[in-house]
Design an enzyme around this catalytic site. Structure first.
Site, PDB file in Angstrom:
ATOM      1  N   TYR A 200       0.833  -1.203   0.000  1.00  0.00           N
ATOM      2  CA  TYR A 200       0.000   0.000   0.000  1.00  0.00           C
ATOM      3  C   TYR A 200       0.866   1.251   0.000  1.00  0.00           C
ATOM      4  CZ  TYR A 200      -3.386   3.503   1.489  1.00  0.00           C
ATOM      5  OH  TYR A 200      -4.164   4.633   1.568  1.00  0.00           O
TER       6      TYR A 200
ATOM      7  N   LYS B 206       1.099   4.222  -2.966  1.00  0.00           N
ATOM      8  CA  LYS B 206       0.811   5.639  -2.761  1.00  0.00           C
ATOM      9  C   LYS B 206       2.045   6.501  -3.034  1.00  0.00           C
ATOM     10  CE  LYS B 206      -3.528   5.299  -1.914  1.00  0.00           C
ATOM     11  NZ  LYS B 206      -4.501   5.814  -2.911  1.00  0.00           N
TER      12      LYS B 206
END
Length: 274
Positions: free
Chosen positions: A143, A147
């Protein structure tokens, strides 16, 4: 009436953004992947679109529809995404690919499909990143990497789209009240099993999955802040909203790397030898 396309509107940030922009007088095209979520959006008065953000032909058809019905697109908010939680090596390449397909590749795919209508309106692209792209934590490696990639893509797109009058804004939310933690926890539980070398650290994994709901900012407050930024004559390149959105990047920039990692390892139960 300005037109906004917002992806990932089934709940949380996406739904709050759809409500807020609609309330501000935008024609909102709200997308969701599941039919039941599309029905709920339609019932709420949105122009709801069932869309998988990685479906190229569907994106092309939507771009054509927007061109025919509205002649342009004023705001595109690339919000669709999820959090893959758990040890990187447990999830492996397959989990990384799924994470990047939704959180990263779709940003390029959706923006590419909407380029003609954005160009006509000299529109604004808003990419929803995360403070997790700046402050990397254990058990959220995929994750955090996705990002961080959104951050890099936003910077590149900003320069490349500038000659066409299209602006790009990146948003790095902190803790926002949403179903993110519930979904992240579900993702983590799919990986957790007694064969994993990290099984003794499972409570730390669960703790990381829930971290986004640590004193979260209401999604409606986040959406109102983003609307205000979008409506500025010269929208900012980077917007940080929500609890921790400023403090956590500051920690990442100021603390020595070794000290920061030691603190994060202690926080998520990685201090002991296995």
């Amino acid at each position: 009436m300005p037109v906004a396309l917002i992806t990932g509107c089934s709940s949380g940030i996406g739904r709050a953004l759809a409500d807020t922009f609609k309330g501000a007088g935008f024609t909102v095209l709200a997308t969701a992947r599941k039919a039941e979520d599309v029905s709920a959006l339609q019932a709420a008065g949105f122009k709801a679109v069932q869309l998988d953000v990685n479906d190229g032909p569907a994106l092309g058809a939507l771009g054509e529809e927007i061109n025919q019905q509205y002649g342009g697109l004023d705001v595109l908010i690339n919000n669709a995404g999820y959090g893959a939680m758990g040890p990187l090596l447990d999830g492996g390449v397959e989990a990384m690919q799924r994470q990047f397909e939704t959180n990263v590749f779709s940003v390029v795919g959706v923006t590419r499909a909407m380029f003609p209508v954005l160009r006509r309106s000299r529109g604004l692209v808003v990419n929803i990143g995360s403070v997790s792209g700046v402050l990397v934590t254990p058990f959220a490696g995929a994750y955090c990497a996705s990002k961080a990639a959104v951050h890099a893509l936003s910077d590149a797109l900003r320069m490349e789209l500038s000659p066409f009058g299209i602006r790009v804004m990146e948003v790095q939310p902190g803790a926002i009240a949403s179903s993110f933690a519930k979904n992240a926890g579900h993702e983590a539980e799919q990986l957790l099993n007694e064969q994993s070398p990290w099984w003794p650290l499972r409570e730390g994994i669960r703790s990381r999955a829930k971290a986004s709901q640590d004193k979260p900012t209401p999604a409606s407050e986040f959406a109102a802040g983003l609307l205000k930024a979008v409506q500025q004559d010269n929208p900012p390149r980077l917007v940080r909203l929500g609890n921790g959105s400023r403090a956590l990047p500051l920690l990442a920039n100021l603390l020595p790397k070794g000290l920061l990692e030691k603190g994060l390892m202690k926080r998520f139960g990685l201090s002991a030898r296995l």
